[in-house]
Every structure is written in structure tokens, then in C-alpha cells.
Design a protein around this motif. Structure first.
Motif, PDB file in Angstrom:
ATOM      1  N   GLY A  52     -34.503  10.194   5.077  1.00 48.58           N
ATOM      2  CA  GLY A  52     -34.765   9.073   5.981  1.00 48.58           C
ATOM      3  C   GLY A  52     -34.746   7.727   5.290  1.00 48.58           C
ATOM      4  O   GLY A  52     -34.788   6.690   5.939  1.00 48.58           O
ATOM      5  N   GLY A  53     -34.668   7.718   3.958  1.00 48.95           N
ATOM      6  CA  GLY A  53     -34.663   6.467   3.196  1.00 48.95           C
ATOM      7  C   GLY A  53     -33.358   5.714   3.351  1.00 48.95           C
ATOM      8  O   GLY A  53     -32.285   6.295   3.492  1.00 48.95           O
ATOM      9  N   ARG A  54     -33.464   4.408   3.319  1.00 51.29           N
ATOM     10  CA  ARG A  54     -32.311   3.525   3.512  1.00 51.29           C
ATOM     11  C   ARG A  54     -31.519   3.340   2.220  1.00 51.29           C
ATOM     12  O   ARG A  54     -32.089   3.189   1.143  1.00 51.29           O
ATOM     13  CB  ARG A  54     -32.800   2.153   3.980  1.00 51.29           C
ATOM     14  N   THR A  55     -30.196   3.325   2.373  1.00 48.10           N
ATOM     15  CA  THR A  55     -29.297   2.880   1.321  1.00 48.10           C
ATOM     16  C   THR A  55     -28.444   1.775   1.911  1.00 48.10           C
ATOM     17  O   THR A  55     -27.870   1.944   2.992  1.00 48.10           O
ATOM     18  CB  THR A  55     -28.393   4.014   0.806  1.00 48.10           C
ATOM     19  N   GLY A  71     -26.749   3.274   5.343  1.00 40.20           N
ATOM     20  CA  GLY A  71     -26.992   4.595   5.890  1.00 40.20           C
ATOM     21  C   GLY A  71     -28.335   5.117   5.443  1.00 40.20           C
ATOM     22  O   GLY A  71     -29.171   4.361   4.940  1.00 40.20           O
ATOM     23  N   VAL A  72     -28.527   6.426   5.664  1.00 37.47           N
ATOM     24  CA  VAL A  72     -29.796   7.047   5.308  1.00 37.47           C
ATOM     25  C   VAL A  72     -29.563   8.299   4.468  1.00 37.47           C
ATOM     26  O   VAL A  72     -28.554   8.987   4.593  1.00 37.47           O
ATOM     27  CB  VAL A  72     -30.651   7.416   6.544  1.00 37.47           C
ATOM     28  N   THR A  73     -30.549   8.574   3.631  1.00 40.40           N
ATOM     29  CA  THR A  73     -30.564   9.789   2.832  1.00 40.40           C
ATOM     30  C   THR A  73     -30.994  10.943   3.727  1.00 40.40           C
ATOM     31  O   THR A  73     -31.945  10.813   4.505  1.00 40.40           O
ATOM     32  CB  THR A  73     -31.552   9.628   1.657  1.00 40.40           C
ATOM     33  N   ALA A  87     -24.124   7.645   9.504  1.00 41.78           N
ATOM     34  CA  ALA A  87     -24.229   7.857  10.951  1.00 41.78           C
ATOM     35  C   ALA A  87     -25.501   7.236  11.525  1.00 41.78           C
ATOM     36  O   ALA A  87     -25.637   7.110  12.740  1.00 41.78           O
ATOM     37  CB  ALA A  87     -24.204   9.346  11.276  1.00 41.78           C
ATOM     38  N   PHE A  88     -26.416   6.862  10.642  1.00 42.34           N
ATOM     39  CA  PHE A  88     -27.661   6.218  11.048  1.00 42.34           C
ATOM     40  C   PHE A  88     -27.955   5.064  10.114  1.00 42.34           C
ATOM     41  O   PHE A  88     -27.611   5.103   8.937  1.00 42.34           O
ATOM     42  CB  PHE A  88     -28.844   7.199  10.973  1.00 42.34           C
ATOM     43  N   LYS A  89     -28.643   4.077  10.651  1.00 42.77           N
ATOM     44  CA  LYS A  89     -29.243   3.033   9.830  1.00 42.77           C
ATOM     45  C   LYS A  89     -30.721   3.378   9.695  1.00 42.77           C
ATOM     46  O   LYS A  89     -31.212   4.303  10.334  1.00 42.77           O
ATOM     47  CB  LYS A  89     -29.058   1.660  10.482  1.00 42.77           C
ATOM     48  N   GLN A  90     -31.415   2.612   8.879  1.00 40.91           N
ATOM     49  CA  GLN A  90     -32.836   2.847   8.661  1.00 40.91           C
ATOM     50  C   GLN A  90     -33.548   2.989  10.003  1.00 40.91           C
ATOM     51  O   GLN A  90     -33.245   2.276  10.963  1.00 40.91           O
ATOM     52  CB  GLN A  90     -33.435   1.692   7.867  1.00 40.91           C
ATOM     53  N   GLY A  91     -34.519   3.915  10.072  1.00 43.26           N
ATOM     54  CA  GLY A  91     -35.262   4.150  11.302  1.00 43.26           C
ATOM     55  C   GLY A  91     -34.513   5.053  12.268  1.00 43.26           C
ATOM     56  O   GLY A  91     -34.847   5.130  13.444  1.00 43.26           O
TER      57      GLY A  91
END
Length: 158
Positions: A52-55, A71-73, A87-91
Motif C-alpha cells: 500500500g506504500g506510495r512510490t 503507484g503502490v507497493t 494501477a493505483f495511486k496512494q490510498g
């Protein structure tokens, strides 16, 4: 029929002449030094290697090109594997997906088998990534990762 046995996966493998601890440190702590083939550069904005962590980063080309990546881890097995997606941004905010990236590290004595792969959501993005020069680009990045890992290993051994 989708490319590559329905996975739409592109990958590179490299036997890195450095121990796995040095390769892991290079990957996780020195990304800006090796991530994209020179003369491109990488500015790391944030990298949180937890599910769920942001990169977020910006890759910059020699002619002013910019490629913003966010994206997210999805998964981290310390010293062995990192899985990430755009496929996702943070949150968990849905984004325009391009790929799921997986980086695997397997110890082989004092060397490391490194494998980087990208699975794509569609045949179009798979083909786009191939045409962008995936194999060459990720191969050069793996060579640059090896140089950083060898420097880290030499520093530890000194």
C-alpha cells in the motif's frame, strides 16, 4: 491471443556479480543511481516499500522529456522480492494501469540472480512497452544496478 502465454510479461534476468545483500541495498537505497539508462535521470519523490506504500518518481530525458511514475507497493519480501503496480495511486485510488512490476533476487553463492519483469493489462500496453525498448532499457538498468551493488559490496569488504 494475448502475448507470452496470456501473462503479457516482459522480463530480463542478470547474474549480478555481487552478494544479495549488496544488490538489495542498491535496489532499495540507491534507485536514483541506476533506475533508468543514462543519460536519463531519476528523481525519487517517495518510495514506501510496504504493501500500500506510495512510490513516485520522475524520469527525465536529455531533451527535456519527463515521465512521471506513481503507484503502490503490493508485496515486499525483504532481500528477495518487490511487487509494484501503477494501477493505483496512494490510498488505493484507481489509476490508468500500465503494468505490474516484479523484481526478484535469488542468492547464488557470492552472486545474485536478478529478475525484473513487467506484466501488462492489455496487448496494446505490452506491445507499447516492447517498442519503447523494454529489453534494452531494463537490461542497461540491470547493468547499472550491478555497478552500484559491486561498489556497495567493495565498501563493506574494505
Amino acid at each position: 491471443m494475448p502475448a507470452n502465454d496470456e501473462t503479457r510479461e516482459l522480463s530480463v534476468e542478470k547474474r549480478i556479480d555481487a552478494p544479495i545483500d549488496a544488490v538489495w541495498k542498491a535496489w532499495t537505497g540507491h534507485l536514483e543511481e541506476w533506475w533508468c539508462p543514462r543519460p536519463w535521470t531519476t528523481e525519487l519523490i517517495e518510495r514506501d516499500l510496504r504493501p500500500g506504500g506510495r512510490t513516485a518518481m520522475i524520469m527525465r530525458g536529455p531533451n527535456g522529456e519527463e515521465n512521471v511514475i506513481e503507484g503502490v507497493t503490493l508485496e515486499v519480501i525483504p532481500g528477495r522480492k518487490i511487487v509494484w503496480t501503477d494501477a493505483f495511486k496512494q490510498g488505493w485510488v484507481p489509476s490508468d494501469p500500465f503494468m505490474v512490476g516484479t523484481w526478484e533476487f535469488t542468492p547464488e553463492g557470492d552472486k545474485t540472480l536478478y529478475r525484473g519483469s513487467a506484466r501488462h493489462w492489455s496487448d496494446e500496453t505490452y506491445e507499447q512497452h516492447k517498442l519503447m525498448g523494454f529489453e534494452l532499457g531494463w537490461g542497461v538498468a540491470a547493468d547499472q544496478l550491478e555497478a552500484v551493488a559491486r561498489r556497495i559490496a567493495e565498501t563493506v569488504d574494505a
